[in-house]
Design a protein around this motif. Structure first.
Motif, PDB file in Angstrom:
ATOM      1  N   VAL A  48     -48.673   2.884  48.314  1.00 51.57           N
ATOM      2  CA  VAL A  48     -49.922   3.551  47.933  1.00 51.57           C
ATOM      3  C   VAL A  48     -51.000   3.217  48.962  1.00 51.57           C
ATOM      4  CG1 VAL A  48     -51.744   3.697  46.186  1.00 51.57           C
ATOM      5  CG2 VAL A  48     -49.345   3.501  45.484  1.00 51.57           C
ATOM      6  N   PRO A  49     -51.702   4.213  49.501  1.00 50.37           N
ATOM      7  CA  PRO A  49     -52.783   3.932  50.450  1.00 50.37           C
ATOM      8  C   PRO A  49     -53.810   2.965  49.849  1.00 50.37           C
ATOM      9  CG  PRO A  49     -52.334   6.301  50.356  1.00 50.37           C
ATOM     10  CD  PRO A  49     -51.532   5.667  49.252  1.00 50.37           C
ATOM     11  N   VAL A  50     -54.258   2.033  50.669  1.00 52.70           N
ATOM     12  CA  VAL A  50     -55.166   0.994  50.185  1.00 52.70           C
ATOM     13  C   VAL A  50     -56.434   1.587  49.569  1.00 52.70           C
ATOM     14  CG1 VAL A  50     -56.611  -0.952  50.898  1.00 52.70           C
ATOM     15  CG2 VAL A  50     -54.288  -0.753  51.779  1.00 52.70           C
ATOM     16  N   GLU A  51     -56.869   2.731  50.078  1.00 53.75           N
ATOM     17  CA  GLU A  51     -58.103   3.315  49.538  1.00 53.75           C
ATOM     18  C   GLU A  51     -57.936   3.776  48.092  1.00 53.75           C
ATOM     19  OE1 GLU A  51     -56.229   6.470  52.335  1.00 53.75           O
ATOM     20  OE2 GLU A  51     -56.590   4.297  52.350  1.00 53.75           O
ATOM     21  N   ARG A  52     -56.709   3.853  47.604  1.00 53.41           N
ATOM     22  CA  ARG A  52     -56.490   4.225  46.201  1.00 53.41           C
ATOM     23  C   ARG A  52     -56.266   3.016  45.297  1.00 53.41           C
ATOM     24  NH1 ARG A  52     -52.680   9.679  47.014  1.00 53.41           N
ATOM     25  NH2 ARG A  52     -54.438  11.116  47.206  1.00 53.41           N
ATOM     26  N   TRP A  53     -56.262   1.829  45.853  1.00 55.85           N
ATOM     27  CA  TRP A  53     -56.042   0.624  45.040  1.00 55.85           C
ATOM     28  C   TRP A  53     -57.190   0.376  44.070  1.00 55.85           C
ATOM     29  CZ3 TRP A  53     -53.471  -3.863  48.257  1.00 55.85           C
ATOM     30  CH2 TRP A  53     -52.269  -3.402  48.796  1.00 55.85           C
ATOM     31  N   GLY A  54     -58.342   0.988  44.329  1.00 53.78           N
ATOM     32  CA  GLY A  54     -59.478   0.843  43.421  1.00 53.78           C
ATOM     33  C   GLY A  54     -59.194   1.386  42.029  1.00 53.78           C
ATOM     34  N   TRP A  55     -58.126   2.183  41.899  1.00 54.51           N
ATOM     35  CA  TRP A  55     -57.750   2.695  40.586  1.00 54.51           C
ATOM     36  C   TRP A  55     -57.007   1.655  39.753  1.00 54.51           C
ATOM     37  CZ3 TRP A  55     -58.879   6.635  37.502  1.00 54.51           C
ATOM     38  CH2 TRP A  55     -59.602   7.704  38.046  1.00 54.51           C
ATOM     39  N   LEU A  56     -56.581   0.554  40.344  1.00 54.76           N
ATOM     40  CA  LEU A  56     -55.762  -0.398  39.592  1.00 54.76           C
ATOM     41  C   LEU A  56     -56.462  -0.984  38.363  1.00 54.76           C
ATOM     42  CD1 LEU A  56     -53.729  -2.166  42.396  1.00 54.76           C
ATOM     43  CD2 LEU A  56     -52.827  -0.840  40.466  1.00 54.76           C
ATOM     44  N   PRO A  57     -57.740  -1.398  38.417  1.00 55.35           N
ATOM     45  CA  PRO A  57     -58.371  -1.892  37.185  1.00 55.35           C
ATOM     46  C   PRO A  57     -58.523  -0.802  36.132  1.00 55.35           C
ATOM     47  CG  PRO A  57     -59.954  -1.866  39.001  1.00 55.35           C
ATOM     48  CD  PRO A  57     -58.602  -1.622  39.598  1.00 55.35           C
ATOM     49  N   LEU A  58     -58.767   0.446  36.553  1.00 59.33           N
ATOM     50  CA  LEU A  58     -58.883   1.535  35.587  1.00 59.33           C
ATOM     51  C   LEU A  58     -57.526   1.863  34.980  1.00 59.33           C
ATOM     52  CD1 LEU A  58     -61.448   1.729  37.490  1.00 59.33           C
ATOM     53  CD2 LEU A  58     -61.529   4.136  36.863  1.00 59.33           C
TER      54      LEU A  58
ATOM     55  N   GLY B 252     -61.113  -7.365  28.649  1.00 53.44           N
ATOM     56  CA  GLY B 252     -61.565  -6.989  29.977  1.00 53.44           C
ATOM     57  C   GLY B 252     -60.516  -7.230  31.033  1.00 53.44           C
ATOM     58  N   ILE B 253     -60.769  -6.691  32.206  1.00 49.44           N
ATOM     59  CA  ILE B 253     -59.816  -6.682  33.308  1.00 49.44           C
ATOM     60  C   ILE B 253     -60.525  -7.103  34.585  1.00 49.44           C
ATOM     61  CG2 ILE B 253     -58.387  -5.143  34.740  1.00 49.44           C
ATOM     62  CD1 ILE B 253     -58.568  -3.549  31.746  1.00 49.44           C
ATOM     63  N   LEU B 254     -59.831  -7.888  35.400  1.00 47.48           N
ATOM     64  CA  LEU B 254     -60.351  -8.272  36.709  1.00 47.48           C
ATOM     65  C   LEU B 254     -59.229  -8.124  37.725  1.00 47.48           C
ATOM     66  CD1 LEU B 254     -62.605  -9.519  38.491  1.00 47.48           C
ATOM     67  CD2 LEU B 254     -61.617 -11.760  37.973  1.00 47.48           C
ATOM     68  N   ALA B 255     -59.420  -7.226  38.702  1.00 51.10           N
ATOM     69  CA  ALA B 255     -58.439  -7.029  39.769  1.00 51.10           C
ATOM     70  C   ALA B 255     -58.982  -7.636  41.058  1.00 51.10           C
ATOM     71  CB  ALA B 255     -58.148  -5.547  39.961  1.00 51.10           C
TER      72      ALA B 255
ATOM     73  N   ALA C 264     -68.805  12.061  34.824  1.00 47.22           N
ATOM     74  CA  ALA C 264     -67.434  12.169  35.326  1.00 47.22           C
ATOM     75  C   ALA C 264     -66.990  10.846  35.941  1.00 47.22           C
ATOM     76  CB  ALA C 264     -67.331  13.281  36.371  1.00 47.22           C
ATOM     77  N   VAL C 265     -65.670  10.715  36.069  1.00 43.02           N
ATOM     78  CA  VAL C 265     -65.070   9.686  36.909  1.00 43.02           C
ATOM     79  C   VAL C 265     -64.364  10.446  38.023  1.00 43.02           C
ATOM     80  CG1 VAL C 265     -63.368   7.840  37.064  1.00 43.02           C
ATOM     81  CG2 VAL C 265     -64.798   8.042  35.023  1.00 43.02           C
ATOM     82  N   ASP C 266     -64.794  10.232  39.273  1.00 39.99           N
ATOM     83  CA  ASP C 266     -64.279  11.066  40.361  1.00 39.99           C
ATOM     84  C   ASP C 266     -62.916  10.575  40.857  1.00 39.99           C
ATOM     85  OD1 ASP C 266     -64.717   8.931  42.143  1.00 39.99           O
ATOM     86  OD2 ASP C 266     -66.481   9.837  43.084  1.00 39.99           O
ATOM     87  N   GLY C 267     -62.396  11.237  41.873  1.00 46.40           N
ATOM     88  CA  GLY C 267     -61.058  10.926  42.373  1.00 46.40           C
ATOM     89  C   GLY C 267     -60.916   9.551  42.967  1.00 46.40           C
ATOM     90  N   ASP C 268     -62.027   8.895  43.272  1.00 47.25           N
ATOM     91  CA  ASP C 268     -62.001   7.529  43.782  1.00 47.25           C
ATOM     92  C   ASP C 268     -62.242   6.494  42.688  1.00 47.25           C
ATOM     93  OD1 ASP C 268     -61.544   8.261  46.496  1.00 47.25           O
ATOM     94  OD2 ASP C 268     -63.659   8.795  46.692  1.00 47.25           O
TER      95      ASP C 268
END
Length: 293
Positions: A108-118, A157-160, A262-266
């Motif tokens: 997975v591209p690193v720029e999409r790792w921000g989705w992991l906590p969500l 809660g979650i912490l990544a 909204a929650v956008d694609g990032d």
């Protein structure tokens, strides 16, 4: 990780009494959990339960390069658990689920790792709704909400955190049997206080980890695309922040207010401000403004 303050705080073992000091809070069965969750071809490669530690996130992060993806560390109590912005949180031993999982989403591209906590929030909420029979909602970006006496309360809660050369440690904390007189702050809650049908931590932990395995596998198979795997839509459907008037307190001391639309694609929260601007928020504290829907 954390909960009570779900996404912020640290657990303290409380008294130094023996492990059977509270018969309403029996210890987890590590062997049974391993039999149920660690299997060939599955995500989870190891599962350890410790009586007490400082922080399961810190423990896994410190060994991330030496551990395989899918290592799970569970603590019956934590003395230095952390949430976002290094906040601390406290809860009695064996009163909740406090654990961390090591993920290494190389494809997975690193720029999409921000989705992991969500993603983890969706997995926790869906797993607990199924296993505990309690309605749960998500507050952007990483808090689990339940309803107690008609009030929205934070119960998890979650912490990544990035870990090692190629990993992310996801820490999860959920208040399960915390009683009203044990709440660290008035706006904290627990599954029990929300009327959960089941508070046995073993099946709850199994349900959450199985849900995480499914959502993570689908997300990874989609190359981290949150729309393609249904994550973006599912997160939005369960997000109590959307449609609310909120105030976002941003890094650097700036604040912005508006309706969360909204929650956008990032994975950013998009606010529609009074000035007619749509402003995406990537990080910060979001406060649900009272008196709005």
């Amino acid at each position: 990780m954390t909960p009570s303050h779900a996404s912020d705080d640290a657990q303290h073992p409380g008294t130094a009494a023996g492990r059977w000091s509270d018969l309403d809070r029996p210890p987890l069965n590590a062997a049974a959990l391993r039999r149920a969750l660690v299997r060939d071809g599955g995500l989870y490669r190891s599962l350890d339960v410790v009586q007490s530690t400082g922080s399961t996130n810190s423990d896994l992060a410190g060994r991330a390069d030496a551990l395989p993806e899918g290592a799970v560390l569970v603590a019956e109590a934590q003395s230095a658990a952390r949430g976002r912005l290094d906040r601390r949180w406290s809860a009695p031993a064996r009163s909740g689920l406090f654990f961390s999982v090591l993920l290494k989403p190389a494809e997975v591209p690193v720029e999409r790792w921000g989705w992991l906590p969500l993603l983890t929030g969706v997995a926790v909420a869906t797993g607990l709704s199924r296993a505990a029979g309690v309605d749960t909602a998500l507050k952007w970006p990483n808090d689990l909400l339940v309803t107690v006496d008609g009030e929205e309360r934070k119960a998890g809660g979650i912490l990544a955190e990035r870990a090692g050369a190629d990993g992310v440690v996801v820490g999860i904390g959920v208040n399960v049997t915390l009683r009203a007189d044990e709440l660290p702050v008035p706006h904290a809650g627990s599954l029990a206080l929300a009327g959960a049908q089941g508070t046995d931590r073993d099946p709850l932990l199994r349900a959450v980890l199985r849900s995480l395995e499914q959502w993570y596998g689908d997300w990874r198979a989609a190359g981290g695309d949150p729309a393609a795997c249904g994550l973006q839509e599912t997160y939005a459907a369960g997000c109590a922040t959307l449609g609310r008037q909120v105030r976002a307190e941003l890094p650097g001391g700036r604040a912005v207010s508006g309706e969360a639309v909204a929650v956008d694609g990032d994975g950013r929260l998009v606010l529609a401000t009074a000035e007619g601007v749509r402003e995406p928020v990537a990080a910060g504290d979001v406060v649900h403004v009272r008196g709005t829907g």
